[in-house]
Motif scaffolding. Structure first.
Motif, PDB file in Angstrom:
ATOM      1  N   ALA A  39      -2.605   5.868  -0.803  1.00  0.00           N
ATOM      2  CA  ALA A  39      -3.490   4.934  -1.506  1.00  0.00           C
ATOM      3  C   ALA A  39      -3.481   3.590  -0.785  1.00  0.00           C
ATOM      4  O   ALA A  39      -2.491   2.864  -0.848  1.00  0.00           O
ATOM      5  CB  ALA A  39      -3.061   4.758  -2.962  1.00  0.00           C
ATOM      6  N   ASP A  77       4.675   6.632  -4.381  1.00  0.00           N
ATOM      7  CA  ASP A  77       4.640   5.183  -4.631  1.00  0.00           C
ATOM      8  C   ASP A  77       6.032   4.633  -4.928  1.00  0.00           C
ATOM      9  O   ASP A  77       6.361   3.509  -4.531  1.00  0.00           O
ATOM     10  CB  ASP A  77       3.704   4.879  -5.797  1.00  0.00           C
ATOM     11  CG  ASP A  77       2.237   5.137  -5.474  1.00  0.00           C
ATOM     12  OD1 ASP A  77       1.936   5.482  -4.310  1.00  0.00           O
ATOM     13  OD2 ASP A  77       1.405   5.019  -6.392  1.00  0.00           O
ATOM     14  N   SER A 113       0.847  -1.186   0.000  1.00  0.00           N
ATOM     15  CA  SER A 113       0.000   0.000   0.000  1.00  0.00           C
ATOM     16  C   SER A 113       0.887   1.242   0.000  1.00  0.00           C
ATOM     17  O   SER A 113       2.109   1.154   0.141  1.00  0.00           O
ATOM     18  CB  SER A 113      -0.924   0.002   1.220  1.00  0.00           C
ATOM     19  OG  SER A 113      -0.152   0.035   2.420  1.00  0.00           O
ATOM     20  N   SER A 114       0.262   2.384  -0.186  1.00  0.00           N
ATOM     21  CA  SER A 114       0.983   3.649  -0.249  1.00  0.00           C
ATOM     22  C   SER A 114       0.416   4.594   0.806  1.00  0.00           C
ATOM     23  O   SER A 114      -0.751   4.474   1.188  1.00  0.00           O
ATOM     24  CB  SER A 114       0.822   4.257  -1.646  1.00  0.00           C
ATOM     25  OG  SER A 114       1.346   5.564  -1.712  1.00  0.00           O
ATOM     26  N   PRO A 127      -1.901  -0.789  -4.468  1.00  0.00           N
ATOM     27  CA  PRO A 127      -1.608   0.187  -5.518  1.00  0.00           C
ATOM     28  C   PRO A 127      -0.193   0.071  -6.061  1.00  0.00           C
ATOM     29  O   PRO A 127       0.050   0.360  -7.233  1.00  0.00           O
ATOM     30  CB  PRO A 127      -1.818   1.530  -4.811  1.00  0.00           C
ATOM     31  CG  PRO A 127      -1.573   1.227  -3.364  1.00  0.00           C
ATOM     32  CD  PRO A 127      -2.104  -0.155  -3.158  1.00  0.00           C
ATOM     33  N   CYS A 128       0.748  -0.339  -5.220  1.00  0.00           N
ATOM     34  CA  CYS A 128       2.145  -0.479  -5.633  1.00  0.00           C
ATOM     35  C   CYS A 128       2.457  -1.969  -5.795  1.00  0.00           C
ATOM     36  O   CYS A 128       2.308  -2.739  -4.840  1.00  0.00           O
ATOM     37  CB  CYS A 128       3.081   0.131  -4.591  1.00  0.00           C
ATOM     38  SG  CYS A 128       2.698   1.832  -4.165  1.00  0.00           S
ATOM     39  N   THR A 184       3.677   1.940 -10.068  1.00  0.00           N
ATOM     40  CA  THR A 184       2.868   2.780  -9.193  1.00  0.00           C
ATOM     41  C   THR A 184       1.386   2.514  -9.446  1.00  0.00           C
ATOM     42  O   THR A 184       1.018   1.701 -10.293  1.00  0.00           O
ATOM     43  CB  THR A 184       3.149   4.269  -9.437  1.00  0.00           C
ATOM     44  OG1 THR A 184       2.558   4.656 -10.693  1.00  0.00           O
ATOM     45  CG2 THR A 184       4.650   4.553  -9.470  1.00  0.00           C
ATOM     46  N   ARG A 185       0.551   3.237  -8.763  1.00  0.00           N
ATOM     47  CA  ARG A 185      -0.905   3.109  -8.931  1.00  0.00           C
ATOM     48  C   ARG A 185      -1.349   3.491 -10.348  1.00  0.00           C
ATOM     49  O   ARG A 185      -2.482   3.202 -10.743  1.00  0.00           O
ATOM     50  CB  ARG A 185      -1.623   4.001  -7.913  1.00  0.00           C
ATOM     51  CG  ARG A 185      -1.503   5.489  -8.204  1.00  0.00           C
ATOM     52  CD  ARG A 185      -1.994   6.356  -7.077  1.00  0.00           C
ATOM     53  NE  ARG A 185      -1.039   6.383  -5.975  1.00  0.00           N
ATOM     54  CZ  ARG A 185      -1.208   7.090  -4.842  1.00  0.00           C
ATOM     55  NH1 ARG A 185      -2.308   7.790  -4.683  1.00  0.00           N
ATOM     56  NH2 ARG A 185      -0.295   7.073  -3.902  1.00  0.00           N
TER      57      ARG A 185
END
Length: 372
Positions: A18, A91, A14-15, A27-28, A74-75
């Motif tokens: 995000a 990210d 996760s970020s 997301p990553c 990245t996302r």
């Protein structure tokens, strides 16, 4: 095909801006390539604006040479139309921090490949001298202020910057952004009356018209964003047409190299220019964040001027979308006093020759070992 003795591990995180999606995806995401059964203390990380780099063509080759390689997304992978630089940098920071804190890596190497060159350059620049944090709220501000720096930087067949490459590729003859069929014949690069070869006066006028086209879209995007925001709409999407119009793809005398002409990454430029290209769909905010010459922080020179770590610039001589002048401009803009540039045989991703791929890996591996 991956070499023997190499393994890849999926990494999903996760970020700070995000969380994991409700359906279970982080997301990553990416693949961490290593020598089988070993945890290397030196690793590269490569990310692109929207292209999936998890299975990057160099990843297994670096792993076979004893290095780690995080092909990181990245996302915004596959979602370039929604790209916002600040969140992409956050990210990437997740990936760099994972390498240091979870994978046990002591030396992190930024690999800026293709369009990812300016993105990774922007990351290292922001980690070295933060400028974006103050403009972001809450967790984003904290994350941007604490991006972990990398130790070495490699630019490989990298475009100077996202606004620069789009503008260089734009068809300057477009007269109506809503209608790709309407052009100014006196500026049409595929009108044989104009060339190739293109006279110097035409090149000068064409380049100025490309910049003017970028600015017209920027002016419209700023005004349109203000208009829709006033109506309570946060953003809208819009299409972009005719972006395979770089004169260098038609005229080999401009920025000479070993590239085949006429030609671009999508075939013959005259046909490619009628299809979808880079930047084919954008939100207003994405245009201003990524593509605008006026407002984007994805431009190369200002970011490269903040990169002081040892740096290597590699450019292939048969690349049909990145040219020798681009590599020399990147090299000149880098702040590092310890920097080196090499022009090598091959196409953009060295897809033309396995021997060329192996040779460029050997070049980069030798440079890395000399710096460790």
């Amino acid at each position: 095909m991956s070499p023997n003795g190499v393994e890849a591990r999926f990494v999903g995180l996760s970020s700070p801006t995000a969380p994991m999606a409700s359906h279970g995806a982080n997301p990553c995401q990416g693949l961490y390539w290593t020598p089988a059964g070993r945890a290397p203390n030196v690793a590269l990380i490569a990310t692109h604006y929207n292209v999936d780099f998890a299975e990057h063509y160099l990843a297994p080759r670096f792993a076979a040479a004893g290095f780690g390689f995080l092909g990181w997304n990245t996302r915004f992978r596959g979602a370039e139309d929604l790209f916002i630089l600040e969140h992409a940098l956050i990210d990437i920071g997740v990936g760099v921090r994972w390498l240091r804190e979870e994978a046990g890596v002591d030396t992190v190497v930024i690999l800026g490949n293709s369009g990812g060159g300016s993105l990774m350059g922007a990351y290292q620049a922001e980690a070295s001298a933060p400028t974006l944090a103050a403009g972001m709220p809450g967790p984003a501000q904290e994350a941007l202020a604490q991006l972990p720096k990398a130790d070495l930087y490699i630019s490989l067949n990298a475009h100077k910057g996202r606004p620069e490459v789009l503008t260089d590729w734009m068809d300057a003859s477009v007269v109506d952004e809503r209608d790709p069929t309407l052009t100014d014949p006196s500026l049409n690069p595929f009108n044989p009356d104009n060339g190739p070869p293109y006279p110097a006066a035409f090149i000068t006028r064409y380049r100025a018209a490309q910049r003017a086209r970028n600015q017209r879209i920027t002016d419209w995007a700023k005004a349109e964003l203000a208009r829709v925001n006033a109506a309570g709409v946060p953003d809208i999407l819009f299409p972009l047409y005719r972006t395979w119009g770089d004169l260098r793809c038609m005229d080999p005398a401009i920025d000479p190299s070993e590239r085949p002409t006429p030609g671009c990454y999508r075939g013959h430029p005259a046909q490619a220019n009628r299809t979808f290209g880079i930047g084919r769909s954008n939100s207003l905010k994405t245009w201003l964040s990524m593509w605008s010459l006026e407002t984007s922080k994805c431009q190369g020179e200002p970011q490269l001027a903040k990169i002081a770590v040892p740096s290597l610039v590699v450019q292939s001589t048969a690349d049909m979308g990145v040219f020798p002048s681009d590599a020399r401009a990147i090299f000149a803009a880098l702040a590092s006093r310890d920097k080196h540039i090499e022009l090598v045989p091959g196409a953009h991703y060295f897809e033309d020759s396995e021997a060329n791929r192996l040779a460029v890996v050997e070049l980069m591996v030798n440079w890395l070992r000399a710096k460790l």
